[in-house]
Design a protein around this motif. Structure first.
Motif, PDB file in Angstrom:
ATOM      1  N   ASN A   1       1.367  12.599  -9.855  1.00 48.21           N
ATOM      2  CA  ASN A   1       1.467  11.145  -9.681  1.00 48.21           C
ATOM      3  C   ASN A   1       0.413  10.716  -8.677  1.00 48.21           C
ATOM      4  O   ASN A   1       0.631  10.766  -7.469  1.00 48.21           O
ATOM      5  CB  ASN A   1       2.865  10.768  -9.182  1.00 48.21           C
ATOM      6  CG  ASN A   1       3.000   9.268  -8.969  1.00 48.21           C
ATOM      7  OD1 ASN A   1       2.118   8.494  -9.316  1.00 48.21           O
ATOM      8  ND2 ASN A   1       4.108   8.869  -8.369  1.00 48.21           N
ATOM      9  N   HIS A   2      -0.744  10.293  -9.176  1.00 47.39           N
ATOM     10  CA  HIS A   2      -1.845   9.978  -8.275  1.00 47.39           C
ATOM     11  C   HIS A   2      -1.854   8.517  -7.826  1.00 47.39           C
ATOM     12  O   HIS A   2      -2.856   8.015  -7.325  1.00 47.39           O
ATOM     13  CB  HIS A   2      -3.191  10.318  -8.931  1.00 47.39           C
ATOM     14  CG  HIS A   2      -3.548   9.459 -10.105  1.00 47.39           C
ATOM     15  ND1 HIS A   2      -3.097   9.720 -11.371  1.00 47.39           N
ATOM     16  CD2 HIS A   2      -4.311   8.346 -10.191  1.00 47.39           C
ATOM     17  CE1 HIS A   2      -3.564   8.810 -12.198  1.00 47.39           C
ATOM     18  NE2 HIS A   2      -4.308   7.953 -11.512  1.00 47.39           N
ATOM     19  N   LEU A   3      -0.726   7.826  -8.015  1.00 40.08           N
ATOM     20  CA  LEU A   3      -0.653   6.426  -7.597  1.00 40.08           C
ATOM     21  C   LEU A   3      -0.435   6.331  -6.089  1.00 40.08           C
ATOM     22  O   LEU A   3       0.603   5.909  -5.599  1.00 40.08           O
ATOM     23  CB  LEU A   3       0.473   5.709  -8.359  1.00 40.08           C
ATOM     24  CG  LEU A   3       0.284   5.623  -9.874  1.00 40.08           C
ATOM     25  CD1 LEU A   3       1.472   4.943 -10.523  1.00 40.08           C
ATOM     26  CD2 LEU A   3      -1.006   4.883 -10.221  1.00 40.08           C
ATOM     27  N   VAL A   4      -1.450   6.770  -5.366  1.00 38.64           N
ATOM     28  CA  VAL A   4      -1.437   6.730  -3.904  1.00 38.64           C
ATOM     29  C   VAL A   4      -2.688   5.992  -3.448  1.00 38.64           C
ATOM     30  O   VAL A   4      -3.782   6.250  -3.941  1.00 38.64           O
ATOM     31  CB  VAL A   4      -1.415   8.158  -3.317  1.00 38.64           C
ATOM     32  CG1 VAL A   4      -1.568   8.128  -1.805  1.00 38.64           C
ATOM     33  CG2 VAL A   4      -0.133   8.872  -3.698  1.00 38.64           C
TER      34      VAL A   4
ATOM     35  N   TRP B   1       0.840  -1.194   0.000  1.00 35.00           N
ATOM     36  CA  TRP B   1       0.000   0.000   0.000  1.00 35.00           C
ATOM     37  C   TRP B   1       0.876   1.245   0.000  1.00 35.00           C
ATOM     38  O   TRP B   1       1.768   1.404   0.827  1.00 35.00           O
ATOM     39  CB  TRP B   1      -0.893   0.008   1.236  1.00 35.00           C
ATOM     40  CG  TRP B   1      -1.925  -1.072   1.214  1.00 35.00           C
ATOM     41  CD1 TRP B   1      -2.613  -1.530   0.139  1.00 35.00           C
ATOM     42  CD2 TRP B   1      -2.386  -1.849   2.330  1.00 35.00           C
ATOM     43  NE1 TRP B   1      -3.479  -2.532   0.506  1.00 35.00           N
ATOM     44  CE2 TRP B   1      -3.364  -2.750   1.843  1.00 35.00           C
ATOM     45  CE3 TRP B   1      -2.079  -1.865   3.688  1.00 35.00           C
ATOM     46  CZ2 TRP B   1      -4.029  -3.651   2.652  1.00 35.00           C
ATOM     47  CZ3 TRP B   1      -2.734  -2.762   4.509  1.00 35.00           C
ATOM     48  CH2 TRP B   1      -3.702  -3.641   3.994  1.00 35.00           C
ATOM     49  N   LYS B   2       0.604   2.148  -0.945  1.00 35.41           N
ATOM     50  CA  LYS B   2       1.367   3.383  -1.091  1.00 35.41           C
ATOM     51  C   LYS B   2       0.670   4.491  -0.307  1.00 35.41           C
ATOM     52  O   LYS B   2      -0.493   4.786  -0.538  1.00 35.41           O
ATOM     53  CB  LYS B   2       1.497   3.749  -2.565  1.00 35.41           C
ATOM     54  CG  LYS B   2       2.260   2.717  -3.385  1.00 35.41           C
ATOM     55  CD  LYS B   2       2.339   3.139  -4.838  1.00 35.41           C
ATOM     56  CE  LYS B   2       3.174   2.151  -5.655  1.00 35.41           C
ATOM     57  NZ  LYS B   2       2.560   0.808  -5.697  1.00 35.41           N
TER      58      LYS B   2
ATOM     59  N   GLU C   1     -11.129   7.193  -5.380  1.00 38.54           N
ATOM     60  CA  GLU C   1     -10.612   5.890  -4.970  1.00 38.54           C
ATOM     61  C   GLU C   1      -9.531   5.993  -3.892  1.00 38.54           C
ATOM     62  O   GLU C   1      -9.205   5.007  -3.232  1.00 38.54           O
ATOM     63  CB  GLU C   1     -10.037   5.143  -6.179  1.00 38.54           C
ATOM     64  CG  GLU C   1      -8.691   5.648  -6.701  1.00 38.54           C
ATOM     65  CD  GLU C   1      -8.776   6.933  -7.525  1.00 38.54           C
ATOM     66  OE1 GLU C   1      -7.731   7.408  -7.995  1.00 38.54           O
ATOM     67  OE2 GLU C   1      -9.900   7.452  -7.699  1.00 38.54           O
ATOM     68  N   VAL C   2      -8.977   7.179  -3.692  1.00 37.02           N
ATOM     69  CA  VAL C   2      -7.925   7.369  -2.685  1.00 37.02           C
ATOM     70  C   VAL C   2      -8.552   7.423  -1.287  1.00 37.02           C
ATOM     71  O   VAL C   2      -9.478   8.193  -1.044  1.00 37.02           O
ATOM     72  CB  VAL C   2      -7.128   8.662  -2.958  1.00 37.02           C
ATOM     73  CG1 VAL C   2      -6.119   8.904  -1.841  1.00 37.02           C
ATOM     74  CG2 VAL C   2      -6.421   8.581  -4.302  1.00 37.02           C
ATOM     75  N   LYS C   3      -8.059   6.608  -0.383  1.00 33.67           N
ATOM     76  CA  LYS C   3      -8.551   6.599   0.991  1.00 33.67           C
ATOM     77  C   LYS C   3      -7.891   7.730   1.778  1.00 33.67           C
ATOM     78  O   LYS C   3      -6.713   8.042   1.560  1.00 33.67           O
ATOM     79  CB  LYS C   3      -8.224   5.270   1.675  1.00 33.67           C
ATOM     80  CG  LYS C   3      -8.687   4.035   0.921  1.00 33.67           C
ATOM     81  CD  LYS C   3     -10.163   3.816   1.050  1.00 33.67           C
ATOM     82  CE  LYS C   3     -10.546   2.461   0.465  1.00 33.67           C
ATOM     83  NZ  LYS C   3     -12.008   2.237   0.529  1.00 33.67           N
ATOM     84  N   ILE C   4      -8.649   8.323   2.695  1.00 33.90           N
ATOM     85  CA  ILE C   4      -8.107   9.388   3.537  1.00 33.90           C
ATOM     86  C   ILE C   4      -8.346   9.031   4.998  1.00 33.90           C
ATOM     87  O   ILE C   4      -9.475   8.751   5.409  1.00 33.90           O
ATOM     88  CB  ILE C   4      -8.761  10.746   3.226  1.00 33.90           C
ATOM     89  CG1 ILE C   4      -8.393  11.194   1.803  1.00 33.90           C
ATOM     90  CG2 ILE C   4      -8.324  11.806   4.248  1.00 33.90           C
ATOM     91  CD1 ILE C   4      -9.037  12.498   1.384  1.00 33.90           C
ATOM     92  N   LEU C   5      -7.259   9.017   5.766  1.00 36.21           N
ATOM     93  CA  LEU C   5      -7.334   8.764   7.202  1.00 36.21           C
ATOM     94  C   LEU C   5      -6.902  10.037   7.918  1.00 36.21           C
ATOM     95  O   LEU C   5      -5.757  10.467   7.798  1.00 36.21           O
ATOM     96  CB  LEU C   5      -6.424   7.590   7.573  1.00 36.21           C
ATOM     97  CG  LEU C   5      -6.437   7.116   9.028  1.00 36.21           C
ATOM     98  CD1 LEU C   5      -7.838   6.723   9.468  1.00 36.21           C
ATOM     99  CD2 LEU C   5      -5.488   5.930   9.189  1.00 36.21           C
TER     100      LEU C   5
ATOM    101  N   HIS D   1       5.159   9.539  -0.565  1.00 33.67           N
ATOM    102  CA  HIS D   1       5.164  11.000  -0.684  1.00 33.67           C
ATOM    103  C   HIS D   1       4.920  11.640   0.670  1.00 33.67           C
ATOM    104  O   HIS D   1       4.275  11.059   1.540  1.00 33.67           O
ATOM    105  CB  HIS D   1       4.065  11.483  -1.654  1.00 33.67           C
ATOM    106  CG  HIS D   1       4.227  11.009  -3.058  1.00 33.67           C
ATOM    107  ND1 HIS D   1       5.257  11.419  -3.876  1.00 33.67           N
ATOM    108  CD2 HIS D   1       3.473  10.139  -3.783  1.00 33.67           C
ATOM    109  CE1 HIS D   1       5.130  10.826  -5.060  1.00 33.67           C
ATOM    110  NE2 HIS D   1       4.068  10.046  -5.024  1.00 33.67           N
ATOM    111  N   GLU D   2       5.421  12.874   0.812  1.00 33.60           N
ATOM    112  CA  GLU D   2       5.141  13.694   1.985  1.00 33.60           C
ATOM    113  C   GLU D   2       4.763  15.089   1.513  1.00 33.60           C
ATOM    114  O   GLU D   2       5.237  15.553   0.481  1.00 33.60           O
ATOM    115  CB  GLU D   2       6.364  13.783   2.898  1.00 33.60           C
ATOM    116  CG  GLU D   2       6.786  12.465   3.525  1.00 33.60           C
ATOM    117  CD  GLU D   2       8.008  12.617   4.403  1.00 33.60           C
ATOM    118  OE1 GLU D   2       8.206  13.733   4.951  1.00 33.60           O
ATOM    119  OE2 GLU D   2       8.791  11.654   4.533  1.00 33.60           O
TER     120      GLU D   2
END
Length: 212
Positions: free
Chosen positions: A46-49, A2-3, A76-80, A31-32
């Motif tokens: 680069n949206h491969l997160v 998982w990225k 589709e990107v999860k946010i915590l 990424h940071e």
């Protein structure tokens, strides 16, 4: 693998979170960013997160605004959400806008990694201290549907109950002796019947209607 992207305005916090997360071989920090605007710029290139750990209070663009924009463009990107501020309004706003969970920065590495796993498996991790404030607030809010529709089956009620408990599709499938695919299909059907947008709203529905 998982990225993960870590978004926090304090470099020392980002480094600490990276060290904790990368204790697990299935998680890599790719990424940071120091604020929501930087996070969006990274996603544009680069949206491969898979997952973003997102602080709430940051300069330039805060976590609440970033959640809205990111989920609108990269659903589709999860946010915590990860913050030092135990404020139910932050939790409610970010969950409403599509965040998958809410943790305090006081969480230890085991709880943080567990929350990542839960999020990536479509769970809804909410730290106990936050839930203690969020749930009573939700119960005071009037839900659009006062009654549970008659076309909701007993099987669907059992699934709604477990979604309300924050369980993943895999956990639900094991408890109800169903395939994961069948559980996913049921959840989709339930959302359509209740006119709900996503799993978070379904969890809130379960709590509001005391489905147990």
């Amino acid at each position: 693998m998982w990225k993960v992207m870590i978004v926090d305005d304090q470099d020392i916090v980002r480094q600490g979170l990276k060290v904790m997360l990368e204790q697990d071989k299935k998680i890599t920090v790719v990424h940071e960013a120091g604020n929501g605007k930087e996070a969006i710029e990274i996603l544009e290139k680069n949206h491969l997160v898979d997952l973003i750990l997102l602080d709430v209070r940051m300069p330039v663009m805060n976590g609440m605004e970033a959640t809205r924009l990111i989920k609108a463009r990269w659903s589709e990107v999860k946010i915590l959400i990860l913050t030092t501020f135990n404020d139910e309004e932050y939790a409610l706003e970010t969950l409403k806008d599509g965040a998958s969970g809410f943790l305090l920065k006081t969480a230890d590495s085991a709880k943080l990694i567990q929350a990542v796993y839960s999020t990536m498996k479509n769970g809804l991790p909410i730290q106990e201290e936050v839930a203690a404030k969020v749930i009573p607030n939700l119960l005071k809010r009037k839900w659009q549907e006062e009654e549970i529709p008659e076309n909701i089956t007993e099987r669907e009620l059992a699934i709604i109950k477990r979604v309300g408990e924050g369980k993943t599709n895999k956990e639900i499938s094991e408890e109800l002796y169903l395939s994961i695919g069948t559980v996913k299909n049921h959840v989709t059907t339930i959302l359509q019947k209740l006119h709900l947008r996503d799993r978070t709203q379904l969890a809130i529905f379960a709590v509001k209607h005391n489905i147990s």
